[in-house]
Design a protein around this motif. Structure first.
Motif, PDB file in Angstrom:
ATOM      1  N   LEU A 145       0.858  -1.191   0.000  1.00 53.96           N
ATOM      2  CA  LEU A 145       0.000   0.000   0.000  1.00 53.96           C
ATOM      3  C   LEU A 145       0.886   1.231   0.000  1.00 53.96           C
ATOM      4  O   LEU A 145       1.803   1.351   0.815  1.00 53.96           O
ATOM      5  CB  LEU A 145      -0.893  -0.006   1.247  1.00 53.96           C
ATOM      6  CG  LEU A 145      -1.792   1.213   1.449  1.00 53.96           C
ATOM      7  CD1 LEU A 145      -2.879   1.268   0.388  1.00 53.96           C
ATOM      8  CD2 LEU A 145      -2.428   1.171   2.848  1.00 53.96           C
ATOM      9  N   TRP A 146       0.644   2.155  -0.928  1.00 52.13           N
ATOM     10  CA  TRP A 146       1.491   3.351  -1.043  1.00 52.13           C
ATOM     11  C   TRP A 146       0.626   4.567  -1.369  1.00 52.13           C
ATOM     12  O   TRP A 146      -0.260   4.502  -2.232  1.00 52.13           O
ATOM     13  CB  TRP A 146       2.542   3.136  -2.131  1.00 52.13           C
ATOM     14  CG  TRP A 146       3.656   4.147  -2.087  1.00 52.13           C
ATOM     15  CD1 TRP A 146       4.633   4.255  -1.142  1.00 52.13           C
ATOM     16  CD2 TRP A 146       3.891   5.196  -3.029  1.00 52.13           C
ATOM     17  NE1 TRP A 146       5.471   5.301  -1.430  1.00 52.13           N
ATOM     18  CE2 TRP A 146       5.037   5.903  -2.592  1.00 52.13           C
ATOM     19  CE3 TRP A 146       3.253   5.614  -4.181  1.00 52.13           C
ATOM     20  CZ2 TRP A 146       5.545   6.986  -3.275  1.00 52.13           C
ATOM     21  CZ3 TRP A 146       3.759   6.703  -4.870  1.00 52.13           C
ATOM     22  CH2 TRP A 146       4.893   7.379  -4.420  1.00 52.13           C
ATOM     23  N   ASP A 147       0.867   5.670  -0.670  1.00 49.40           N
ATOM     24  CA  ASP A 147       0.104   6.903  -0.869  1.00 49.40           C
ATOM     25  C   ASP A 147       0.856   7.820  -1.830  1.00 49.40           C
ATOM     26  O   ASP A 147       1.984   8.245  -1.538  1.00 49.40           O
ATOM     27  CB  ASP A 147      -0.112   7.613   0.470  1.00 49.40           C
ATOM     28  CG  ASP A 147      -1.088   8.782   0.367  1.00 49.40           C
ATOM     29  OD1 ASP A 147      -1.417   9.187  -0.769  1.00 49.40           O
ATOM     30  OD2 ASP A 147      -1.525   9.293   1.412  1.00 49.40           O
ATOM     31  N   PHE A 158       9.417   9.903  -9.371  1.00 54.08           N
ATOM     32  CA  PHE A 158       8.401   8.852  -9.476  1.00 54.08           C
ATOM     33  C   PHE A 158       8.991   7.550 -10.016  1.00 54.08           C
ATOM     34  O   PHE A 158       8.845   6.481  -9.402  1.00 54.08           O
ATOM     35  CB  PHE A 158       7.265   9.337 -10.389  1.00 54.08           C
ATOM     36  CG  PHE A 158       6.109   8.381 -10.484  1.00 54.08           C
ATOM     37  CD1 PHE A 158       5.114   8.362  -9.517  1.00 54.08           C
ATOM     38  CD2 PHE A 158       6.001   7.483 -11.540  1.00 54.08           C
ATOM     39  CE1 PHE A 158       4.056   7.495  -9.600  1.00 54.08           C
ATOM     40  CE2 PHE A 158       4.948   6.603 -11.634  1.00 54.08           C
ATOM     41  CZ  PHE A 158       3.965   6.612 -10.658  1.00 54.08           C
ATOM     42  N   GLN A 159       9.667   7.611 -11.160  1.00 49.72           N
ATOM     43  CA  GLN A 159      10.200   6.388 -11.772  1.00 49.72           C
ATOM     44  C   GLN A 159      11.278   5.749 -10.901  1.00 49.72           C
ATOM     45  O   GLN A 159      11.369   4.523 -10.804  1.00 49.72           O
ATOM     46  CB  GLN A 159      10.751   6.699 -13.166  1.00 49.72           C
ATOM     47  CG  GLN A 159       9.677   7.115 -14.156  1.00 49.72           C
ATOM     48  CD  GLN A 159      10.209   7.310 -15.559  1.00 49.72           C
ATOM     49  OE1 GLN A 159      11.213   6.700 -15.943  1.00 49.72           O
ATOM     50  NE2 GLN A 159       9.548   8.153 -16.346  1.00 49.72           N
ATOM     51  N   GLU A 160      12.059   6.585 -10.235  1.00 49.25           N
ATOM     52  CA  GLU A 160      13.102   6.065  -9.355  1.00 49.25           C
ATOM     53  C   GLU A 160      12.486   5.289  -8.186  1.00 49.25           C
ATOM     54  O   GLU A 160      12.961   4.210  -7.815  1.00 49.25           O
ATOM     55  CB  GLU A 160      13.938   7.236  -8.832  1.00 49.25           C
ATOM     56  CG  GLU A 160      15.031   6.814  -7.858  1.00 49.25           C
ATOM     57  CD  GLU A 160      15.770   8.008  -7.271  1.00 49.25           C
ATOM     58  OE1 GLU A 160      16.289   7.872  -6.150  1.00 49.25           O
ATOM     59  OE2 GLU A 160      15.798   9.070  -7.920  1.00 49.25           O
ATOM     60  N   ILE A 161      11.399   5.844  -7.620  1.00 47.90           N
ATOM     61  CA  ILE A 161      10.738   5.177  -6.495  1.00 47.90           C
ATOM     62  C   ILE A 161      10.124   3.860  -6.926  1.00 47.90           C
ATOM     63  O   ILE A 161      10.187   2.859  -6.210  1.00 47.90           O
ATOM     64  CB  ILE A 161       9.668   6.109  -5.890  1.00 47.90           C
ATOM     65  CG1 ILE A 161      10.342   7.312  -5.218  1.00 47.90           C
ATOM     66  CG2 ILE A 161       8.786   5.361  -4.891  1.00 47.90           C
ATOM     67  CD1 ILE A 161       9.381   8.392  -4.787  1.00 47.90           C
ATOM     68  N   GLU A 169      15.237  -1.606  -3.575  1.00 46.44           N
ATOM     69  CA  GLU A 169      14.276  -2.266  -4.440  1.00 46.44           C
ATOM     70  C   GLU A 169      13.061  -1.357  -4.624  1.00 46.44           C
ATOM     71  O   GLU A 169      12.545  -0.774  -3.681  1.00 46.44           O
ATOM     72  CB  GLU A 169      13.834  -3.588  -3.795  1.00 46.44           C
ATOM     73  CG  GLU A 169      13.064  -4.502  -4.737  1.00 46.44           C
ATOM     74  CD  GLU A 169      12.778  -5.851  -4.094  1.00 46.44           C
ATOM     75  OE1 GLU A 169      12.913  -6.879  -4.776  1.00 46.44           O
ATOM     76  OE2 GLU A 169      12.421  -5.862  -2.900  1.00 46.44           O
ATOM     77  N   GLY A 170      12.607  -1.209  -5.870  1.00 46.05           N
ATOM     78  CA  GLY A 170      11.483  -0.328  -6.159  1.00 46.05           C
ATOM     79  C   GLY A 170      10.143  -0.937  -5.763  1.00 46.05           C
ATOM     80  O   GLY A 170      10.034  -2.139  -5.484  1.00 46.05           O
ATOM     81  N   ILE A 171       9.122  -0.078  -5.742  1.00 46.73           N
ATOM     82  CA  ILE A 171       7.785  -0.519  -5.351  1.00 46.73           C
ATOM     83  C   ILE A 171       7.262  -1.605  -6.280  1.00 46.73           C
ATOM     84  O   ILE A 171       6.641  -2.576  -5.839  1.00 46.73           O
ATOM     85  CB  ILE A 171       6.813   0.685  -5.332  1.00 46.73           C
ATOM     86  CG1 ILE A 171       7.169   1.619  -4.179  1.00 46.73           C
ATOM     87  CG2 ILE A 171       5.366   0.237  -5.206  1.00 46.73           C
ATOM     88  CD1 ILE A 171       6.380   2.901  -4.157  1.00 46.73           C
TER      89      ILE A 171
END
Length: 817
Positions: A145-147, A158-161, A169-171
């Motif tokens: 779950l991510w806000d 955004f892309q990095e996250i 490790e990314g979402i």
């Protein structure tokens, strides 16, 4: 020292915890025997006990295998059935969720729109469990779950996250093989949203290298957005998602569902505190009806606050049962009891007055309080109980008044049990009292056209007899409740007052006002002997809640709480609305016709057709609040001043006569000889005429359609022909083009003016018009006054009216604005 069963379960849990992204391992008895150094026969017995307790799953075969049961996946029934409203308000949402999960290809994207706090994450978690139970996701699949608001001002990250780097490790990688829930997706820029959706669909993104794991990437992605997000963003999101789900707010759910939510939250609190929670009916009433902030989440938080305060208050008592008080909750919760009377019938079906409700773990127990044979003692006990809640005297009186009817019914029932026949009654009360009561009921029966049963007769005798024995000067019923009943039932009061005088004279006693009220309530228990059929009022309005809200207020304030409502949902097909309105009218009709109070013309058109089809008499009264609101909003959007908006509405709507001196003909079921026979084709033609009227666009054709419905006595097509010619002549004479607002203003004003003149109403005095009569001789408007007389002459002759100079001045003032 731990029991062997606890040792076995602890080992299995620890061993299984290493398999965080896969299914729990299946274990044999032999394996456990070696690890725990226990005999296999003893282990088999322990393992079977754990299976029966639901902590392990058993797979029969050779060898027999045991697996740790996942608490998130139930093998019994549908996981969605654990949601309150699964078969009612959430039925459509659940069907869409199942379709999204079971769809055979790709990575499904689901958009959930809902009010803040209405349970998006809980619903998403249930979708996740369904995906596990159906085999679409593994037992230990990840749930992330991510806000999105966390990067509201850092869109470049955004892309990095989401992809990560060599250190983090990314979402997307974390959610691979599971479910990803992205809250507040509207906070993400359109460019980043397009990038994310392209990745999930396995598309090659221009200017970027392919990721080795993208090809085999699998994830169910849920995007959530608030319902009050601007319409442009909502439409953008809806158009790009595979599946769309809308969750109802707490306000949109029924009272039955809200009560189920209360039960669920109280059970959870009882389990967390390991206490039994005792709740009074007045608290349940308040929680059912107060205005909640933050929707379901806010309701849950307020219940948690009340339980926590009660827990602290009783912490040192050592009592396993804690009793909630109204003072344990935030002050705004208690306001809910103010609305009890409006929803009394619905609530009393679910919650029995005079009971205590106890919640413990997964149970709700209802315990009847000790019954009082004397209603005065019962009211006193009720007041003492409410005083414990730290309520004000006004709030206590309101709560007592709300439940007075229920208290009386219980008292009446007890009296009936004491004397089940006249013979028994004669042994308990005097012959004189029986004689006076019989004469009283004969008088009341003639006056009220009622029949009084043997039970009412015995009940009055026993009640009056107790009043003779126990004379009390103490007043229990509030002055407000007494005033309400006396104003509502004046005839009943006069009859009871006369009976009181006779009793006081015969037995030399004095009754107090409470005694009179209870005697009135005995009379109200009688069944009417007259025909109950009467005209039914039906409020019908555009929108999903407008009509029902107004009807609820009317029912709360009126003597006869039977006003019906029909909400015309703007999203529904007009044919569907027509069918539902027809079914509603048939359902509520009592044989004397329907008074339809409506807001705009399409409902009137439907009513005409329904009257002909069903042979039900319908009379329509228009209150165009919706149309007035649209016009006012449109003017405000043009940055007009307050005075300009108000003047526009006054000029264009003040002439509408909703209650006419000469009433419009009633829509009767009889069909005149010139009327064509009803056919499916004709019916379809009528409903088709209403389709455009449902829209909110204010163009010229819709205005004429509306006016045609409002003024059926006019040949609206002929009126339209004349008015468009007049508008064309004005534009030619003044060498200008009138905008649409001015055209609509002229059309509505002139039609209303002609209607008023035809019905010989006194013309309204327009002082502004008189003040500008002298301005028309010079300048751009020079000569227009005399020209207008010429332009209007054919209209006057056709509709047999004479338009005065001040009315012509008003028409010109509309053009000049």
């Amino acid at each position: 020292m731990k029991l062997k069963k606890e040792q076995v379960l602890e080992f299995i849990k620890e061993y299984s915890s290493d398999f965080v992204h896969d299914e729990f391992p299946k274990i044999t008895t032999r394996f456990l025997s070696e690890k725990l150094k226990m005999q296999r026969t003893n282990l088999s017995s322990i393992l079977n006990q754990l299976v029966n307790e639901g902590k392990l799953v058993k797979y029969n075969g050779r060898p027999v295998l045991y697996q740790l049961a996942d608490e998130n996946v139930s093998g019994n029934g549908d996981v969605f059935e654990q949601l309150v409203g699964y078969d009612t308000s959430l039925k459509e949402a659940i069907a869409s969720a199942k379709a999204a999960v079971l769809y055979p290809e790709g990575n499904p994207t689901i958009l959930i729109s809902a009010a803040h706090g209405s349970g998006v994450s809980h619903f998403a978690k249930t979708v996740f469990r369904f995906a596990q139970a159906s085999g679409k996701l593994k037992t230990r699949a990840p749930w992330i779950l991510w806000d999105c608001k966390t990067i509201l001002n850092e869109q470049e990250k955004f892309q990095e996250i989401f992809l990560g780097d060599h250190e983090n490790e990314g979402i997307l990688k974390k959610a691979c093989g599971g479910m990803l829930i992205l809250e507040n997706i509207d906070a993400v820029s359109e460019r980043n949203l397009d990038w994310l959706l392209a990745f999930l669909r396995g598309e090659k993104i221009q200017g970027q290298d392919e990721w080795p794991w993208q090809k085999d990437y699998h994830c169910i992605t849920i995007f959530s957005v608030l319902k009050d997000t601007n319409e442009m963003m909502l439409n953008l999101l809806r158009g790009r998602m595979d599946f769309r789900i809308s969750l109802p707010s707490l306000e949109e759910r029924s009272i039955e569902e809200r009560f189920l939510l209360l039960q669920k939250f109280f059970k959870e609190e009882a389990k967390a505190m390991d206490r039994m929670i005792e709740v009074d009916t007045s608290i349940l009433h308040a929680l059912l009806l107060y205005e909640v902030t933050d929707d379901i989440k806010g309701l849950k938080n307020d219940i948690h606050t009340g339980c926590a305060n009660s827990y602290v208050r009783s912490y040192n008592t050592g009592n396993k049962t804690i009793a909630l008080l109204m003072s344990d909750f935030p002050n705004y919760v208690r306001k809910g009891i103010m609305y009890y009377r409006s929803y009394k019938n619905e609530i009393d079906v679910m919650i029995k007055n005079g009971c205590k409700y106890t919640f413990y773990k997964n149970q709700m127990l209802r315990d009847n309080k000790t019954a009082k044979k004397d209603i005065y003692q019962s009211i006193d006990a009720r007041k003492r109980d409410l005083e414990r809640h730290a309520l004000t005297e006004e709030e206590i009186n309101m709560a007592v008044s709300n439940q007075l009817e229920s208290e009386f019914k219980e008292y009446f029932k007890q009296l009936c049990e004491r004397a089940d026949s006249i013979d028994t009654l004669k042994k308990m009360v005097s012959e004189k009292l029986i004689s006076l009561t019989r004469e009283f009921l004969l008088r009341a029966g003639e006056e009220l056209s009622c029949e009084f049963s043997k039970e009412i007769f015995c009940g009055i005798c026993l009640h009056v007899n107790s009043c003779l024995v126990k004379v009390s000067k103490k007043q229990r019923i509030s002055n407000e409740e007494i005033a309400r009943l006396l104003s509502k039932y004046p005839t009943h009061y006069e009859l009871v007052k006369q009976f009181q005088t006779e009793i006081e004279k015969e037995f030399n006693v004095k009754f107090n006002v409470d005694d009179l009220i209870f005697l009135m309530m005995f009379l109200l228990e009688a069944k009417k002997d007259v025909d109950e059929n009467k005209v039914v009022t039906l409020i019908a309005m555009h929108g999903s809640h407008a009509a029902s809200s107004i009807a609820a207020v009317v029912n709360a304030l009126s003597d006869d709480s039977k006003v019906q409502s029909f909400d015309m949902d703007l999203d529904k097909n007009v044919r569907t609305v027509y069918k539902e309105l027809k079914e509603k009218i048939i359902e509520i009709d009592q044989g004397k016709g329907i008074l339809l109070v409506y807001d705009m013309g399409s409902l009137h058109t439907m009513a005409e057709s329904i009257a002909q089809e069903t042979k039900i008499a319908i009379r329509c009264v228009e209150v165009p609040i919706t149309l007035v609101g649209i016009a006012g909003s449109s003017k405000a959007a043009e940055m007009k001043s307050l005075d300009e908006v108000a003047d526009y509405l006054q000029d264009n709507f003040s002439g509408l006569q909703y209650f006419r001196a000469k009433p419009a003909p009633e829509i009767m079921p009889e069909i005149k000889s010139e009327t064509k026979p009803e056919t499916e084709e004709n019916d379809e033609e009528i409903t088709e005429q209403t389709i455009d009227e449902s829209s909110q666009e204010e163009d010229i054709n819709e205005v004429f359609e509306y006016l045609g419905d409002q003024f059926p006595q006019f040949d609206i097509d002929l009126m339209k022909k004349y008015l468009l010619v007049i508008i064309g002549q004005i534009e030619h004479e003044m060498n200008l083009v009138l905008d649409e607002d001015k055209k609509i203003g002229l059309i509505v004003h002139i039609v209303c003016l002609i209607d008023k003149l035809q019905q010989q109403h006194t013309p309204s005095v327009n002082f502004m018009a008189y003040s500008v009569l002298g301005d028309f001789g010079d300048g751009r408007y020079g000569g227009l006054f005399e020209k207008m007389k010429i332009f209007l002459k054919p209209l006057e002759e056709t509709f047999d009216v004479m338009i005065q100079d001040n009315e012509i001045a008003t028409i010109i003032s509309i053009i000049r604005k």
